[in-house]
Design an enzyme around this catalytic site. Structure first.
Site, PDB file in Angstrom:
ATOM      1  N   ASN A  10      -0.432  -0.872   0.441  1.00  0.00           N
ATOM      2  CA  ASN A  10      -0.847  -2.280   0.487  1.00  0.00           C
ATOM      3  C   ASN A  10       0.025  -3.182  -0.369  1.00  0.00           C
ATOM      4  O   ASN A  10       0.493  -4.226   0.089  1.00  0.00           O
ATOM      5  CB  ASN A  10      -2.303  -2.398   0.019  1.00  0.00           C
ATOM      6  CG  ASN A  10      -3.287  -2.029   1.116  1.00  0.00           C
ATOM      7  OD1 ASN A  10      -2.963  -2.093   2.312  1.00  0.00           O
ATOM      8  ND2 ASN A  10      -4.479  -1.638   0.722  1.00  0.00           N
ATOM      9  N   VAL A  11       0.240  -2.784  -1.627  1.00  0.00           N
ATOM     10  CA  VAL A  11       1.017  -3.648  -2.522  1.00  0.00           C
ATOM     11  C   VAL A  11       2.485  -3.680  -2.090  1.00  0.00           C
ATOM     12  O   VAL A  11       3.098  -4.743  -1.996  1.00  0.00           O
ATOM     13  CB  VAL A  11       0.902  -3.180  -4.001  1.00  0.00           C
ATOM     14  CG1 VAL A  11       1.789  -4.043  -4.898  1.00  0.00           C
ATOM     15  CG2 VAL A  11      -0.543  -3.235  -4.472  1.00  0.00           C
ATOM     16  N   GLY A  12       3.048  -2.488  -1.806  1.00  0.00           N
ATOM     17  CA  GLY A  12       4.464  -2.407  -1.447  1.00  0.00           C
ATOM     18  C   GLY A  12       4.792  -3.195  -0.179  1.00  0.00           C
ATOM     19  O   GLY A  12       5.718  -4.015  -0.169  1.00  0.00           O
ATOM     20  N   ASP A  31       8.846   5.524   1.108  1.00  0.00           N
ATOM     21  CA  ASP A  31       7.553   6.190   0.885  1.00  0.00           C
ATOM     22  C   ASP A  31       7.734   7.670   1.195  1.00  0.00           C
ATOM     23  O   ASP A  31       8.692   8.045   1.863  1.00  0.00           O
ATOM     24  CB  ASP A  31       6.476   5.582   1.800  1.00  0.00           C
ATOM     25  CG  ASP A  31       5.058   5.827   1.284  1.00  0.00           C
ATOM     26  OD1 ASP A  31       4.432   4.883   0.760  1.00  0.00           O
ATOM     27  OD2 ASP A  31       4.568   6.980   1.407  1.00  0.00           O
ATOM     28  N   ARG A  86      -8.615   2.782 -14.486  1.00  0.00           N
ATOM     29  CA  ARG A  86      -7.165   2.886 -14.358  1.00  0.00           C
ATOM     30  C   ARG A  86      -6.675   4.168 -15.040  1.00  0.00           C
ATOM     31  O   ARG A  86      -5.726   4.794 -14.604  1.00  0.00           O
ATOM     32  CB  ARG A  86      -6.487   1.668 -14.977  1.00  0.00           C
ATOM     33  CG  ARG A  86      -6.685   0.395 -14.161  1.00  0.00           C
ATOM     34  CD  ARG A  86      -5.897  -0.749 -14.760  1.00  0.00           C
ATOM     35  NE  ARG A  86      -6.013  -1.978 -13.968  1.00  0.00           N
ATOM     36  CZ  ARG A  86      -6.922  -2.911 -14.177  1.00  0.00           C
ATOM     37  NH1 ARG A  86      -7.831  -2.774 -15.119  1.00  0.00           N
ATOM     38  NH2 ARG A  86      -6.944  -3.989 -13.425  1.00  0.00           N
ATOM     39  N   ASN A  93      -0.629   9.775 -11.210  1.00  0.00           N
ATOM     40  CA  ASN A  93       0.476   8.825 -11.085  1.00  0.00           C
ATOM     41  C   ASN A  93       1.671   9.122 -12.000  1.00  0.00           C
ATOM     42  O   ASN A  93       2.785   8.706 -11.708  1.00  0.00           O
ATOM     43  CB  ASN A  93      -0.044   7.402 -11.275  1.00  0.00           C
ATOM     44  CG  ASN A  93      -0.820   6.944 -10.045  1.00  0.00           C
ATOM     45  OD1 ASN A  93      -0.797   7.610  -9.014  1.00  0.00           O
ATOM     46  ND2 ASN A  93      -1.503   5.825 -10.142  1.00  0.00           N
ATOM     47  N   THR A 117       2.640   0.528 -10.625  1.00  0.00           N
ATOM     48  CA  THR A 117       1.670   1.623 -10.570  1.00  0.00           C
ATOM     49  C   THR A 117       0.779   1.654 -11.821  1.00  0.00           C
ATOM     50  O   THR A 117       1.256   1.486 -12.936  1.00  0.00           O
ATOM     51  CB  THR A 117       2.454   2.953 -10.449  1.00  0.00           C
ATOM     52  OG1 THR A 117       3.344   2.856  -9.334  1.00  0.00           O
ATOM     53  CG2 THR A 117       1.514   4.133 -10.248  1.00  0.00           C
ATOM     54  N   ASN A 118      -0.508   1.897 -11.619  1.00  0.00           N
ATOM     55  CA  ASN A 118      -1.471   1.971 -12.724  1.00  0.00           C
ATOM     56  C   ASN A 118      -1.662   3.396 -13.247  1.00  0.00           C
ATOM     57  O   ASN A 118      -1.444   4.337 -12.499  1.00  0.00           O
ATOM     58  CB  ASN A 118      -2.832   1.439 -12.246  1.00  0.00           C
ATOM     59  CG  ASN A 118      -2.935  -0.061 -12.412  1.00  0.00           C
ATOM     60  OD1 ASN A 118      -2.512  -0.624 -13.415  1.00  0.00           O
ATOM     61  ND2 ASN A 118      -3.513  -0.719 -11.420  1.00  0.00           N
ATOM     62  N   HIS A 173      -3.088  -3.926 -19.585  1.00  0.00           N
ATOM     63  CA  HIS A 173      -3.612  -4.272 -18.262  1.00  0.00           C
ATOM     64  C   HIS A 173      -4.803  -3.357 -17.983  1.00  0.00           C
ATOM     65  O   HIS A 173      -4.703  -2.342 -17.322  1.00  0.00           O
ATOM     66  CB  HIS A 173      -2.513  -4.062 -17.210  1.00  0.00           C
ATOM     67  CG  HIS A 173      -2.951  -4.438 -15.831  1.00  0.00           C
ATOM     68  ND1 HIS A 173      -3.388  -5.693 -15.516  1.00  0.00           N
ATOM     69  CD2 HIS A 173      -2.999  -3.732 -14.683  1.00  0.00           C
ATOM     70  CE1 HIS A 173      -3.691  -5.732 -14.217  1.00  0.00           C
ATOM     71  NE2 HIS A 173      -3.465  -4.558 -13.701  1.00  0.00           N
TER      72      HIS A 173
HETATM   73  P1  NAI Z   1      -1.697   2.359  -1.534  1.00  0.00           P
HETATM   74  O1  NAI Z   1      -2.465   3.614  -1.579  1.00  0.00           O
HETATM   75  O2  NAI Z   1      -1.976   1.368  -0.473  1.00  0.00           O
HETATM   76  O3  NAI Z   1      -0.135   2.700  -1.474  1.00  0.00           O
HETATM   77  C1  NAI Z   1       0.488   3.634  -2.297  1.00  0.00           C
HETATM   78  C2  NAI Z   1       1.638   4.247  -1.519  1.00  0.00           C
HETATM   79  O4  NAI Z   1       2.377   5.098  -2.401  1.00  0.00           O
HETATM   80  C3  NAI Z   1       1.196   5.117  -0.335  1.00  0.00           C
HETATM   81  O5  NAI Z   1       1.789   4.655   0.858  1.00  0.00           O
HETATM   82  C4  NAI Z   1       1.694   6.511  -0.718  1.00  0.00           C
HETATM   83  O6  NAI Z   1       2.106   7.286   0.409  1.00  0.00           O
HETATM   84  C5  NAI Z   1       2.868   6.183  -1.624  1.00  0.00           C
HETATM   85  N1  NAI Z   1       3.294   7.290  -2.469  1.00  0.00           N
HETATM   86  C6  NAI Z   1       2.535   8.221  -3.093  1.00  0.00           C
HETATM   87  N2  NAI Z   1       3.305   9.093  -3.750  1.00  0.00           N
HETATM   88  C7  NAI Z   1       4.593   8.711  -3.558  1.00  0.00           C
HETATM   89  C8  NAI Z   1       5.849   9.222  -3.986  1.00  0.00           C
HETATM   90  N3  NAI Z   1       5.928  10.302  -4.763  1.00  0.00           N
HETATM   91  N4  NAI Z   1       6.954   8.580  -3.580  1.00  0.00           N
HETATM   92  C9  NAI Z   1       6.889   7.495  -2.798  1.00  0.00           C
HETATM   93  N5  NAI Z   1       5.729   6.970  -2.366  1.00  0.00           N
HETATM   94  C10 NAI Z   1       4.591   7.572  -2.733  1.00  0.00           C
HETATM   95  O7  NAI Z   1      -1.882   1.686  -2.979  1.00  0.00           O
HETATM   96  P2  NAI Z   1      -1.612   0.162  -3.381  1.00  0.00           P
HETATM   97  O8  NAI Z   1      -2.856  -0.614  -3.204  1.00  0.00           O
HETATM   98  O9  NAI Z   1      -0.374  -0.285  -2.720  1.00  0.00           O
HETATM   99  O10 NAI Z   1      -1.370   0.315  -4.957  1.00  0.00           O
HETATM  100  C11 NAI Z   1      -0.216   0.987  -5.440  1.00  0.00           C
HETATM  101  C12 NAI Z   1      -0.288   1.164  -6.959  1.00  0.00           C
HETATM  102  O11 NAI Z   1      -0.210  -0.097  -7.600  1.00  0.00           O
HETATM  103  C13 NAI Z   1      -1.565   1.809  -7.479  1.00  0.00           C
HETATM  104  O12 NAI Z   1      -1.270   2.679  -8.547  1.00  0.00           O
HETATM  105  C14 NAI Z   1      -2.370   0.635  -7.973  1.00  0.00           C
HETATM  106  O13 NAI Z   1      -3.338   0.995  -8.934  1.00  0.00           O
HETATM  107  C15 NAI Z   1      -1.282  -0.222  -8.539  1.00  0.00           C
HETATM  108  N6  NAI Z   1      -1.599  -1.640  -8.694  1.00  0.00           N
HETATM  109  C16 NAI Z   1      -1.199  -2.238  -9.855  1.00  0.00           C
HETATM  110  C17 NAI Z   1      -1.424  -3.578 -10.078  1.00  0.00           C
HETATM  111  C18 NAI Z   1      -0.949  -4.209 -11.345  1.00  0.00           C
HETATM  112  O14 NAI Z   1      -1.405  -5.263 -11.711  1.00  0.00           O
HETATM  113  N7  NAI Z   1      -0.005  -3.618 -12.046  1.00  0.00           N
HETATM  114  C19 NAI Z   1      -2.135  -4.392  -9.075  1.00  0.00           C
HETATM  115  C20 NAI Z   1      -2.442  -3.690  -7.864  1.00  0.00           C
HETATM  116  C21 NAI Z   1      -2.194  -2.345  -7.703  1.00  0.00           C
END
Ligand code: NAI
Length: 306
Positions: A10-12, A31, A86, A93, A117-118, A173
């Site tokens: 979602n974020v990416g 990914d 988190r 993570n 990433t969190n 955070h």
């Molecule tokens: P998501 O689950 O939608 O996407 C994560 C993606 O990472 C998935 O497509 C997955 O296949 C991929 N992935 C997993 N392991 C991998 C690897 N070894 N190499 C490459 N890709 C890999 O999650 P979302 O919502 O996109 O969130 C991503 C991260 O960002 C989470 O850890 C979330 O907690 C964090 N986050 C941090 C925020 C901040 O303020 N710093 C705000 C929002 C999210």
């Protein structure tokens, strides 16, 4: 210019959409899931024909494709589930960050790294350790999002435009972040002159739990529209060398009385990444809260298995 986004979730993917529309340069979306980044890249390329951008977007499962990146954004990882903190994410993570950062070190050794990433402050530390890059080009996205949430709640409360609100949130955070009412203002007037103490306390509380509020509503996944907007603001300040002062998770070397950890502080962001950290004046109570926030980050770092 080349930007790589690791993690096509979602974020990416939303970050890539925003970046593509701004036409900064070519984008690579990586990914581990086969087909996922390729499919999303194709979809986003086709959107260009309708929206009107020519940004080249490549989806890939191969880190060799990030060669030559100016900026690498790490959004790979598990997101929080309802009830999950988190910190629960830390072990899952850390492994993912290690894999990603070893590849960044090998294929994009001159890039600026933005960790998302969190748990953010801890994962940004992992990125610094594993890449071995200088701290000015490894930092995390957190404060712009938290500040955006605070500003949005302030604007709602005052029935004013979000654009006239300057909010500030520092610290880790997580639940120990520190919204700073005295450094938040609306068109120059400090927040404490505009709202009562109890109202401000309510907005601060809602800001601290702003991420969890969304996680609970969504029932799966976590926020990504505001997070991706925050990432893009950082990218823009770097690529245009805007030197904006933005709250980001930065490596501290004595600032705010802290050494060797990451947490959220206002920093000048330009073509060299972090070009300076701004030390704000804090009340005694805030200084104490910041100490507690940093102690919890330090605690997590000590148990890291990098
Ligand atoms: P998501 O689950 O939608 O996407 C994560 C993606 O990472 C998935 O497509 C997955 O296949 C991929 N992935 C997993 N392991 C991998 C690897 N070894 N190499 C490459 N890709 C890999 O999650 P979302 O919502 O996109 O969130 C991503 C991260 O960002 C989470 O850890 C979330 O907690 C964090 N986050 C941090 C925020 C901040 O303020 N710093 C705000 C929002 C999210």
């Amino acid at each position: 210019t080349k930007i790589s986004v690791i993690g096509a979730g979602n974020v990416g993917a939303t970050t890539v959409q925003r970046l593509a529309e701004m036409e900064f340069g070519s984008i690579v979306l990586v990914d581990i899931v086969e087909g996922l980044p390729q499919g999303k890249a194709l979809d986003l390329m086709q959107a260009g024909a309708i929206v009107g951008y020519d940004t080249k977007i490549k989806g890939s499962n191969d880190y060799a494709d990030i060669v030559g990146s100016n900026i690498v954004i790490i959004t790979a990882g598990a997101a929080r589930k309802p009830g999950m903190s988190r910190a629960d994410l830390i072990n899952i993570n850390t492994k993912i960050m290690k894999d990603v950062c070893e590849n960044i070190k090998e294929y994009a050794p001159n890039s600026i790294v933005i960790a998302v990433t969190n748990p953010l402050d801890v994962m940004t530390y992992v990125a610094l350790e594993v890449t071995g890059f200088e701290p000015n080009r490894v930092f995390g996205m957190s404060g712009i999002l938290d500040t955006g949430r605070f500003a949005s709640f302030i604007a709602d409360e005052l029935a004013c435009s979000k654009r006239d609100v300057e909010a500030m949130v520092i610290g880790g955070h997580g639940d120990q972040m520190l919204p700073l009412p005295q450094h938040s203002s609306v068109f120059g007037t400090p927040l404490p002159e505009l709202l009562g103490e109890n109202v401000i306390a309510g907005l601060v509380e809602r800001t601290i739990h702003g991420g969890a509020e969304i996680v609970a509503l969504l029932k799966q996944g976590s926020a990504f529209y505001a997070p991706s907007a925050a990432i893009v603001q950082m990218v823009e300040s770097i690529l245009r060398d805007e030197k904006r002062i933005l709250p980001v998770s930065a490596y501290l070397e004595g600032e705010y009385g802290q050494k060797g950890i990451y947490f959220g502080v206002p920093a000048k962001i330009g073509c060299d990444g972090i070009e300076g950290i701004i030390e704000l004046e804090l009340t005694e109570e805030q200084k104490q809260a910041l100490k507690e926030s940093s102690a919890s980050i330090k605690g997590s770092i000590e148990y890291l298995n990098i």
